[in-house]
Design a protein around this motif. Sequence first.
Motif, PDB file in Angstrom:
ATOM      1  N   ALA A   1      -3.868  -6.813  -1.659  1.00  0.00           N
ATOM      2  CA  ALA A   1      -5.240  -6.521  -1.067  1.00  0.00           C
ATOM      3  C   ALA A   1      -5.764  -5.677  -2.757  1.00  0.00           C
ATOM      4  CB  ALA A   1      -5.027  -5.170  -0.439  1.00  0.00           C
ATOM      5  N   ASP A   2      -5.282  -5.003  -3.402  1.00  0.00           N
ATOM      6  CA  ASP A   2      -5.886  -4.309  -4.245  1.00  0.00           C
ATOM      7  C   ASP A   2      -5.289  -4.487  -5.745  1.00  0.00           C
ATOM      8  OD1 ASP A   2      -6.660  -2.073  -5.606  1.00  0.00           O
ATOM      9  OD2 ASP A   2      -6.052  -0.811  -4.463  1.00  0.00           O
ATOM     10  N   SER A   3      -4.339  -3.855  -5.659  1.00  0.00           N
ATOM     11  CA  SER A   3      -4.251  -3.664  -7.818  1.00  0.00           C
ATOM     12  C   SER A   3      -3.666  -5.259  -8.843  1.00  0.00           C
ATOM     13  CB  SER A   3      -2.493  -2.993  -7.978  1.00  0.00           C
ATOM     14  OG  SER A   3      -0.947  -3.598  -7.015  1.00  0.00           O
TER      15      SER A   3
ATOM     16  N   CYS B   1      -2.030   8.995   2.084  1.00  0.00           N
ATOM     17  CA  CYS B   1      -3.017  10.308   1.315  1.00  0.00           C
ATOM     18  C   CYS B   1      -4.560   9.244   1.474  1.00  0.00           C
ATOM     19  CB  CYS B   1      -2.624  10.121  -0.211  1.00  0.00           C
ATOM     20  SG  CYS B   1      -1.030  10.762  -0.456  1.00  0.00           S
ATOM     21  N   VAL B   2      -4.821   8.021   0.950  1.00  0.00           N
ATOM     22  CA  VAL B   2      -6.234   8.098   0.632  1.00  0.00           C
ATOM     23  C   VAL B   2      -7.134   7.531   2.240  1.00  0.00           C
ATOM     24  CG1 VAL B   2      -7.472   5.234   0.374  1.00  0.00           C
ATOM     25  CG2 VAL B   2      -6.134   6.221  -1.165  1.00  0.00           C
ATOM     26  N   SER B   3      -6.041   7.131   2.995  1.00  0.00           N
ATOM     27  CA  SER B   3      -6.856   7.622   4.411  1.00  0.00           C
ATOM     28  C   SER B   3      -7.398   8.833   4.799  1.00  0.00           C
ATOM     29  CB  SER B   3      -5.564   6.861   5.764  1.00  0.00           C
ATOM     30  OG  SER B   3      -5.628   6.922   6.987  1.00  0.00           O
TER      31      SER B   3
ATOM     32  N   GLY C   1     -12.253   7.465  -0.428  1.00  0.00           N
ATOM     33  CA  GLY C   1     -10.876   8.230   0.284  1.00  0.00           C
ATOM     34  C   GLY C   1     -10.466   8.552  -0.765  1.00  0.00           C
ATOM     35  N   HIS C   2     -10.633   8.370  -2.066  1.00  0.00           N
ATOM     36  CA  HIS C   2      -9.538   9.077  -3.804  1.00  0.00           C
ATOM     37  C   HIS C   2     -10.078  10.057  -3.820  1.00  0.00           C
ATOM     38  CE1 HIS C   2      -8.819   4.620  -2.671  1.00  0.00           C
ATOM     39  NE2 HIS C   2      -7.819   5.193  -3.442  1.00  0.00           N
ATOM     40  N   THR C   3     -10.816  10.830  -4.100  1.00  0.00           N
ATOM     41  CA  THR C   3     -10.609  12.129  -4.641  1.00  0.00           C
ATOM     42  C   THR C   3      -9.914  13.598  -3.926  1.00  0.00           C
ATOM     43  OG1 THR C   3     -13.021  11.930  -5.124  1.00  0.00           O
ATOM     44  CG2 THR C   3     -11.933  14.093  -5.107  1.00  0.00           C
TER      45      THR C   3
ATOM     46  N   ALA D   1      -5.171   1.111   4.480  1.00  0.00           N
ATOM     47  CA  ALA D   1      -6.105   2.606   3.850  1.00  0.00           C
ATOM     48  C   ALA D   1      -7.091   1.697   3.015  1.00  0.00           C
ATOM     49  CB  ALA D   1      -5.170   3.115   3.846  1.00  0.00           C
ATOM     50  N   GLU D   2      -6.192   0.639   1.621  1.00  0.00           N
ATOM     51  CA  GLU D   2      -6.865   0.489   0.588  1.00  0.00           C
ATOM     52  C   GLU D   2      -7.578  -1.269   1.761  1.00  0.00           C
ATOM     53  OE1 GLU D   2      -7.316   1.492  -2.158  1.00  0.00           O
ATOM     54  OE2 GLU D   2      -5.577   2.420  -2.150  1.00  0.00           O
ATOM     55  N   VAL D   3      -7.176  -2.025   2.551  1.00  0.00           N
ATOM     56  CA  VAL D   3      -8.157  -2.839   3.161  1.00  0.00           C
ATOM     57  C   VAL D   3      -9.615  -2.575   3.567  1.00  0.00           C
ATOM     58  CG1 VAL D   3      -7.996  -4.591   4.407  1.00  0.00           C
ATOM     59  CG2 VAL D   3      -5.378  -4.161   2.541  1.00  0.00           C
TER      60      VAL D   3
ATOM     61  N   LEU E   1       2.731   9.039   1.053  1.00  0.00           N
ATOM     62  CA  LEU E   1       2.897   7.133   0.597  1.00  0.00           C
ATOM     63  C   LEU E   1       0.386   7.240   0.409  1.00  0.00           C
ATOM     64  CD1 LEU E   1       4.120   4.771   2.370  1.00  0.00           C
ATOM     65  CD2 LEU E   1       5.141   5.222   0.066  1.00  0.00           C
ATOM     66  N   HIS E   2       0.427   7.066  -1.333  1.00  0.00           N
ATOM     67  CA  HIS E   2      -0.544   6.410  -2.056  1.00  0.00           C
ATOM     68  C   HIS E   2      -1.928   6.443  -0.478  1.00  0.00           C
ATOM     69  CE1 HIS E   2      -4.232   6.062  -3.767  1.00  0.00           C
ATOM     70  NE2 HIS E   2      -3.876   4.846  -4.003  1.00  0.00           N
ATOM     71  N   GLY E   3      -1.507   5.157  -0.054  1.00  0.00           N
ATOM     72  CA  GLY E   3      -2.221   4.725   0.702  1.00  0.00           C
ATOM     73  C   GLY E   3      -2.491   5.620   1.853  1.00  0.00           C
TER      74      GLY E   3
HETATM   75 ZN    ZN Z   1      -5.994   3.774  -4.717  1.00  0.00          ZN
END
Ligand code: ZN
Length: 351
Positions: A130-132, A261-263, A241-243, A178-180, A257-259
């Motif tokens: 989805a992202d990287s 935390c993004v959530s 959502g990343h700050t 979360a990234e989706v 997990l990163h996602g």
């Molecule tokens: Zn991310």
Amino acid sequence: VNLKERSYPICITTSFDDFGKTFLSLRTGKKLLIVTDENVDKYYSDICSKELENNGFEVSRHVLAPGEQHKNLEAVYGIYQQLVEYKFDRTDTLVALGGGVVGDITGFAAATYMRGINFVQVPTTLLSQADSSVGGKTGVDFNGHKNVIGAFYQPKLVFINVNTIKTLPKREVSAGLAEVIKHGLILDEEYCYYINENAEKIFNYDENVLQYLAKKNCAIKGSVVEEDEKENELRAILNFGHTIGHAVETVQNFSLLHGECVSIGIAGAFRLSLYLGAVNEAAVENVKKMLLKLELPVSLPGLDVEKVYSHIFYDKKVKDNKLKFVLPRRIGEVFQCNIEDSELIKKVLFD
Ligand code: ZN
Ligand code: NAD
């Protein structure tokens, strides 16, 4: 599906059947090095190698230790050694088979070996699909700093077999979501409702739904990145959502997990925007429900808010003592603003 709105193709499919044939069309040299990690290797290396060998390629393999803690220059060094030993030249290809960690390491090795050799991404996590794998950012961590060594380098092909996520731990699937949903929240309201309505199908690996998600994600991320490859105003909306998310990730010592935390960061950004009067309460509640349905956290009991705040404040995105935030105006639209009121942020994080 074959999207080709940029210089390289993104194939979205449900098996590795056409992998070799697709590869042939790139007209690269005959030598390929598949870089993967121990977890992915046991499921997908053999089938990919076989497909490629059947199409006349000479395939070798390099298996990394899995996990973010191995996303470092040592891993890159190991790849260089193998490339030199096998006498790879610039017509040959590095294939990243795995999640974002494998993709970032392999991409960086590809960008720097002989000033750049062919690179193909085969993302196997929802996050990497989805992202990287789209956007051209590659790199590794250094001395405890995330992604500080890196390069912008585009692959020759991104090959997404959506069924590979079937072997992924469920928690990793949620984290990828979360990234989706972030993509929908920043630019496409309809897409958010689609994800919400199809949550169960996603968790049941419905091929059609997964292919649609992959297509949408690549289109949304691709459109943002294409206009602004090197990160300025527009690309910054992808940091939605990343700050807060990055700060939580660091304060929790990467135990989440990163996602996830993004959530938490997305939910926080909605609450912050509500306090500022920029978004309505219904949207805030709605998004919270959507995230919970995707089995993602929206807050963290016991979180050390002071620590999170000071991490946000000393984050690289702070300019002139102002905190630059991407905030929602409604579901499907965000805006950027500077926030100076630190108490406000603390209050929002406490909720
Ligand atoms: Zn991310
Ligand atoms: P990851 O690569 O560590 O994969 C997560 C875990 O799943 C690992 O243990 C891996 O071995 C395992 N795994 C991968 N595919 C599997 C499969 N199909 N079946 C079973 N297990 C599998 O993590 P990730 O979430 O994919 O990526 C996170 C990384 O991506 C971070 O380092 C982050 O910085 C980076 N990232 C980069 C960009 C970019 O633009 N380059 C964007 C976002 C994130």
